[in-house]
Every structure is written in structure tokens, then in C-alpha cells.
Motif scaffolding. Sequence first.
Motif, PDB file in Angstrom:
ATOM      1  N   VAL A 108     -36.110  16.758 -14.957  1.00 40.02           N
ATOM      2  CA  VAL A 108     -37.524  16.470 -15.188  1.00 40.02           C
ATOM      3  C   VAL A 108     -37.691  15.468 -16.313  1.00 40.02           C
ATOM      4  O   VAL A 108     -36.800  15.271 -17.143  1.00 40.02           O
ATOM      5  CB  VAL A 108     -38.310  17.761 -15.520  1.00 40.02           C
ATOM      6  N   VAL A 109     -38.856  14.830 -16.311  1.00 47.26           N
ATOM      7  CA  VAL A 109     -39.252  13.930 -17.387  1.00 47.26           C
ATOM      8  C   VAL A 109     -40.435  14.568 -18.087  1.00 47.26           C
ATOM      9  O   VAL A 109     -41.434  14.921 -17.441  1.00 47.26           O
ATOM     10  CB  VAL A 109     -39.645  12.535 -16.845  1.00 47.26           C
ATOM     11  N   ALA A 110     -40.339  14.710 -19.406  1.00 44.52           N
ATOM     12  CA  ALA A 110     -41.431  15.280 -20.187  1.00 44.52           C
ATOM     13  C   ALA A 110     -42.390  14.168 -20.594  1.00 44.52           C
ATOM     14  O   ALA A 110     -42.078  12.981 -20.475  1.00 44.52           O
ATOM     15  CB  ALA A 110     -40.873  15.985 -21.412  1.00 44.52           C
ATOM     16  N   GLY A 111     -43.553  14.550 -21.070  1.00 45.15           N
ATOM     17  CA  GLY A 111     -44.559  13.592 -21.493  1.00 45.15           C
ATOM     18  C   GLY A 111     -44.095  12.716 -22.640  1.00 45.15           C
ATOM     19  O   GLY A 111     -44.552  11.585 -22.806  1.00 45.15           O
ATOM     20  N   ILE A 126     -35.762  13.196 -20.916  1.00 44.59           N
ATOM     21  CA  ILE A 126     -35.254  13.524 -19.583  1.00 44.59           C
ATOM     22  C   ILE A 126     -34.195  14.595 -19.754  1.00 44.59           C
ATOM     23  O   ILE A 126     -33.286  14.462 -20.586  1.00 44.59           O
ATOM     24  CB  ILE A 126     -34.649  12.291 -18.896  1.00 44.59           C
ATOM     25  N   GLY A 127     -34.322  15.659 -18.994  1.00 43.02           N
ATOM     26  CA  GLY A 127     -33.347  16.727 -19.111  1.00 43.02           C
ATOM     27  C   GLY A 127     -33.315  17.592 -17.879  1.00 43.02           C
ATOM     28  O   GLY A 127     -34.159  17.496 -16.990  1.00 43.02           O
ATOM     29  N   LYS A 133     -44.266  23.985 -20.607  1.00 41.60           N
ATOM     30  CA  LYS A 133     -44.148  23.619 -19.206  1.00 41.60           C
ATOM     31  C   LYS A 133     -45.166  22.541 -18.829  1.00 41.60           C
ATOM     32  O   LYS A 133     -44.913  21.708 -17.967  1.00 41.60           O
ATOM     33  CB  LYS A 133     -44.366  24.872 -18.359  1.00 41.60           C
ATOM     34  N   SER A 134     -46.306  22.531 -19.496  1.00 43.19           N
ATOM     35  CA  SER A 134     -47.374  21.584 -19.159  1.00 43.19           C
ATOM     36  C   SER A 134     -47.039  20.146 -19.550  1.00 43.19           C
ATOM     37  O   SER A 134     -47.726  19.222 -19.123  1.00 43.19           O
ATOM     38  CB  SER A 134     -48.676  22.000 -19.827  1.00 43.19           C
ATOM     39  N   VAL A 183     -40.824  15.283 -11.716  1.00 45.36           N
ATOM     40  CA  VAL A 183     -39.567  15.930 -11.336  1.00 45.36           C
ATOM     41  C   VAL A 183     -38.757  14.871 -10.601  1.00 45.36           C
ATOM     42  O   VAL A 183     -39.143  14.406  -9.538  1.00 45.36           O
ATOM     43  CB  VAL A 183     -39.802  17.162 -10.434  1.00 45.36           C
ATOM     44  N   ARG A 184     -37.636  14.468 -11.208  1.00 47.07           N
ATOM     45  CA  ARG A 184     -36.829  13.388 -10.626  1.00 47.07           C
ATOM     46  C   ARG A 184     -35.983  13.881  -9.462  1.00 47.07           C
ATOM     47  O   ARG A 184     -35.998  13.313  -8.392  1.00 47.07           O
ATOM     48  CB  ARG A 184     -35.926  12.776 -11.687  1.00 47.07           C
ATOM     49  N   THR A 185     -35.188  14.915  -9.671  1.00 50.16           N
ATOM     50  CA  THR A 185     -34.363  15.464  -8.590  1.00 50.16           C
ATOM     51  C   THR A 185     -34.533  16.967  -8.572  1.00 50.16           C
ATOM     52  O   THR A 185     -34.607  17.607  -9.622  1.00 50.16           O
ATOM     53  CB  THR A 185     -32.873  15.123  -8.765  1.00 50.16           C
ATOM     54  N   LYS A 186     -34.568  17.499  -7.381  1.00 52.13           N
ATOM     55  CA  LYS A 186     -34.691  18.937  -7.227  1.00 52.13           C
ATOM     56  C   LYS A 186     -33.302  19.559  -7.287  1.00 52.13           C
ATOM     57  O   LYS A 186     -32.350  19.055  -6.718  1.00 52.13           O
ATOM     58  CB  LYS A 186     -35.344  19.289  -5.890  1.00 52.13           C
TER      59      LYS A 186
END
Length: 114
Positions: A63-66, A70-71, A95-96, A101-104
Motif C-alpha cells: 500500500v501507499v500511505a498519504g 510504501i510498505g 488505516k485511513s 493499494v498497489r498489489t494485492k
Amino acid sequence: MLISTAYAQAAGGATGGGADLLIQLAPLVLIFIVFYFLMIRPQQKRMKEHRALLEAVRRGDVVVAGSGIIGKVAKVQDGEIVLEVAEGVRIRMLKSTVTEVRTKGQPVGDDAGK
């Protein structure tokens, strides 16, 4: 005398009542309708999509956060996620703050028996 006397005229709209009120309120109603379709409705749709994205975040997703971090999601709690940003480096985030979401990731129980 060279200047003629001017007399006041009576107001012509004093007898109309309802039609004048409708004419005065029509631009305000039109502006509200334009704001609804150009600003409010798209924002509500975007919020609904973001809420669905947050509910679908699970362990293993990248995921990418605001903030641009990236983690990989290591743990999902009620309102927080634990991101692994480097090997052995984990951070807790709200979580907000997830924006993408880059890859599932794989479901949790797939590789357990192999």
C-alpha cells in the motif's frame, strides 16, 4: 424655467408577490444544483470508493500511505495497520491514511499446508 420637475414613480413589482419571489430564488436554486452535481456528488462517490478500499486492505498488500510511505501490510487491526517498510522495520499507521493499494497479497491460509 429650463429644468422640468421630476415626479416619483410607483414601484411596478409590488403587486406580483409569488412570481417575483420565484424569480429571485431561481438563481440560488440553480447554483445549488450545479454545486451538487459538480462538487458534492463526486466527493461522496470518492469517499464511498475509499471506504471500500480501506475495508478490503488485508495482510500482504503493498500500500501507499498519504505521506508517500510504501510498505507491505503486516497486520490489520481495527483502525490501524502495521506496515513493514523495510526488512525488520515496522510502523503503525492509521488505516485511513492509505491512499492506494498497489498489489494485492495472497490470502492468509493458502501456503500454510505446503
